[in-house]
Each structure stands twice: as structure tokens, then as C-alpha cells.
Scaffold this motif. Structure first.
Motif, short mmCIF file in Angstrom:
data_model
loop_
_atom_site.label_atom_id
_atom_site.label_comp_id
_atom_site.label_asym_id
_atom_site.label_seq_id
_atom_site.Cartn_x
_atom_site.Cartn_y
_atom_site.Cartn_z
N TYR A 151 0.85 -1.18 0.00
CA TYR A 151 0.00 0.00 0.00
C TYR A 151 0.88 1.23 0.00
O TYR A 151 1.77 1.38 0.84
CB TYR A 151 -0.90 0.02 1.24
N ARG A 152 0.62 2.13 -0.96
CA ARG A 152 1.39 3.37 -1.05
C ARG A 152 0.42 4.48 -1.43
O ARG A 152 -0.32 4.37 -2.40
CB ARG A 152 2.48 3.23 -2.10
N SER A 153 0.40 5.54 -0.64
CA SER A 153 -0.52 6.64 -0.92
C SER A 153 -0.09 7.90 -0.17
O SER A 153 0.78 7.87 0.69
CB SER A 153 -1.95 6.28 -0.52
N VAL A 154 -0.77 8.98 -0.52
CA VAL A 154 -0.69 10.21 0.24
C VAL A 154 -2.11 10.46 0.75
O VAL A 154 -3.05 10.55 -0.03
CB VAL A 154 -0.20 11.40 -0.60
N PHE A 155 -2.25 10.52 2.05
CA PHE A 155 -3.55 10.73 2.69
C PHE A 155 -3.49 12.05 3.45
O PHE A 155 -2.57 12.29 4.23
CB PHE A 155 -3.85 9.58 3.67
N VAL A 156 -4.46 12.93 3.18
CA VAL A 156 -4.50 14.24 3.82
C VAL A 156 -5.83 14.34 4.57
O VAL A 156 -6.88 14.03 4.01
CB VAL A 156 -4.41 15.38 2.79
N ASP A 157 -5.77 14.75 5.82
CA ASP A 157 -7.03 15.03 6.54
C ASP A 157 -6.92 16.35 7.27
O ASP A 157 -5.83 16.89 7.46
CB ASP A 157 -7.44 13.88 7.46
N TRP A 158 -8.08 16.90 7.63
CA TRP A 158 -8.13 18.24 8.23
C TRP A 158 -9.46 18.44 8.92
O TRP A 158 -10.40 17.66 8.77
CB TRP A 158 -7.96 19.31 7.14
N ARG A 159 -9.54 19.51 9.66
CA ARG A 159 -10.81 20.01 10.21
C ARG A 159 -10.94 21.45 9.72
O ARG A 159 -10.01 22.24 9.83
CB ARG A 159 -10.81 19.97 11.73
N ASP A 160 -12.10 21.78 9.15
CA ASP A 160 -12.27 23.13 8.62
C ASP A 160 -12.54 24.12 9.75
O ASP A 160 -12.54 23.76 10.93
CB ASP A 160 -13.35 23.17 7.54
N HIS A 161 -12.78 25.37 9.40
CA HIS A 161 -12.97 26.43 10.40
C HIS A 161 -14.16 26.17 11.32
O HIS A 161 -14.20 26.66 12.43
CB HIS A 161 -13.12 27.78 9.71
N ALA A 162 -15.12 25.32 10.88
CA ALA A 162 -16.29 25.00 11.70
C ALA A 162 -16.10 23.69 12.46
O ALA A 162 -16.99 23.25 13.18
CB ALA A 162 -17.54 24.91 10.82
N GLY A 163 -14.94 23.03 12.28
CA GLY A 163 -14.67 21.78 12.98
C GLY A 163 -15.10 20.53 12.23
O GLY A 163 -15.00 19.43 12.75
N ASN A 164 -15.56 20.68 10.99
CA ASN A 164 -15.98 19.52 10.19
C ASN A 164 -14.76 18.77 9.66
O ASN A 164 -13.81 19.38 9.18
CB ASN A 164 -16.85 19.96 9.01
N TYR A 165 -14.82 17.44 9.73
CA TYR A 165 -13.71 16.59 9.29
C TYR A 165 -13.76 16.39 7.78
O TYR A 165 -14.83 16.22 7.21
CB TYR A 165 -13.77 15.23 9.99
N GLY A 166 -12.60 16.40 7.14
CA GLY A 166 -12.50 16.11 5.72
C GLY A 166 -11.21 15.37 5.43
O GLY A 166 -10.24 15.45 6.20
N SER A 167 -11.18 14.63 4.33
CA SER A 167 -9.97 13.90 3.97
C SER A 167 -9.97 13.60 2.47
O SER A 167 -11.02 13.59 1.83
CB SER A 167 -9.85 12.61 4.76
N GLU A 168 -8.79 13.37 1.95
CA GLU A 168 -8.58 12.96 0.57
C GLU A 168 -7.39 12.00 0.56
O GLU A 168 -6.47 12.14 1.36
CB GLU A 168 -8.24 14.15 -0.34
N GLU A 169 -7.42 11.05 -0.37
CA GLU A 169 -6.30 10.12 -0.48
C GLU A 169 -6.04 9.84 -1.95
O GLU A 169 -6.96 9.69 -2.74
CB GLU A 169 -6.62 8.81 0.24
N VAL A 170 -4.75 9.77 -2.28
CA VAL A 170 -4.33 9.44 -3.63
C VAL A 170 -3.35 8.28 -3.53
O VAL A 170 -2.30 8.39 -2.90
CB VAL A 170 -3.64 10.64 -4.32
N ARG A 171 -3.74 7.16 -4.16
CA ARG A 171 -2.81 6.01 -4.23
C ARG A 171 -1.94 6.18 -5.46
O ARG A 171 -2.37 6.71 -6.47
CB ARG A 171 -3.59 4.71 -4.32
N TYR A 172 -0.74 5.75 -5.35
CA TYR A 172 0.15 5.81 -6.51
C TYR A 172 1.06 4.61 -6.54
O TYR A 172 1.15 3.86 -5.61
CB TYR A 172 0.96 7.11 -6.52
#
Length: 142
Positions: A121-142
Motif C-alpha cells: 500500500y502506497r498513498s498520500v492521505f490528507v485530513d483536516w478540520r475546517d474552520h467549523a470543525g468539520n472533518y475532511g480527507s482525501e487520499e491518492v494512491r500511486y
């Protein structure tokens, strides 16, 4: 009403490309050298972002996941985990630290099988919380 419209036959992809390329050829311009612009090089924000309003910046986490496991011919399980975590500091300074696949959030597609089945498994996974505290994420496998 007794009116009809005959649609012209569609162009092939190559004809369309030729048409677009040579429809309005660009006019030659004299090349003038672009001035060099000095960019920020101190690896931090150029404004004060230490306040609570900028917590969303510090919430961004970047996981560079590189995990592999397989069973060798002697029956030993070989595992390799080169996961790193990138994060932002108080003033926007970015740093990488060592991490493990055990610290990768469940929102990632990482799913290590039980036992020692062959898995890579190889990827770049990014997660965050926005200004309102909502969780978000994105992942790109390569």
C-alpha cells in the motif's frame, strides 16, 4: 412548419485537433525576459497565524504511507513501514516526522490483512478540520 436543419457531419478527433490548432494562429511576440521575483524562503507564514482563527491550518495532516508485507520462503513475515506524517506548526512551519500505519486515520483506504498475506500500500492521505470543525480527507494512491 416545413423547416428542417441539416447538421454537418461530425469531424473526426484528428480533424477537430487540426481545426483547433490552426483556427487562429497566435501572433508572434517579442520575448522579453521576465523579472525574477524573490519568494518567501523562511518556511513559515508571512503573517501571524498563531491565533485560534487559524487552527484549521494546524489541523492539516499529510500521511505519506508506504507499507509492504509478505511471507518469505522460510515462513517469516517481512513487514516494511516507511510512513511519515507532515504537519504545520504554530506559525505555519511545515515538518515531517516518522509515523506508522497504526497512526493513519480510519478514513484512509489502508486495510492491512490479518496474518501475513502479501500486501502493498502506497498513498498520500490528507485530513483536516475546517474552520467549523468539520472533518475532511482525501487520499491518492500511486
Amino acid at each position: 412548419m416545413g423547416v428542417s436543419f441539416k447538421d454537418p457531419s461530425p469531424m473526426s478527433p484528428m480533424e477537430r485537433l487540426y481545426d483547433i490548432t490552426f483556427r487562429d494562429p497566435p501572433e508572434p511576440q517579442e520575448s522579453t525576459p521576465m523579472p525574477l521575483v524573490r519568494v518567501q524562503a523562511d518556511e513559515q507564514a508571512d503573517i501571524d497565524i498563531s491565533g485560534d482563527a487559524f487552527d484549521f491550518v494546524r489541523s492539516i495532516r499529510v500521511y505519506h504511507i508506504q507499507y509492504r508485507q509478505h511471507e518469505n520462503r522460510d515462513g517469516d513475515c517481512n513487514r516494511s513501514d516507511s510512513t511519515r506524517l507532515g504537519s504545520y506548526g504554530v506559525q505555519g512551519d511545515y515538518r515531517w516526522t516518522r509515523s506508522t500505519v497504526g497512526q493513519v486515520p480510519a478514513a484512509s483506504g489502508l486495510s492491512i490483512p490479518n496474518g501475513c498475506g502479501s500486501y502493498f500500500y502506497r498513498s498520500v492521505f490528507v485530513d483536516w478540520r475546517d474552520h467549523a470543525g468539520n472533518y475532511g480527507s482525501e487520499e491518492v494512491r500511486y
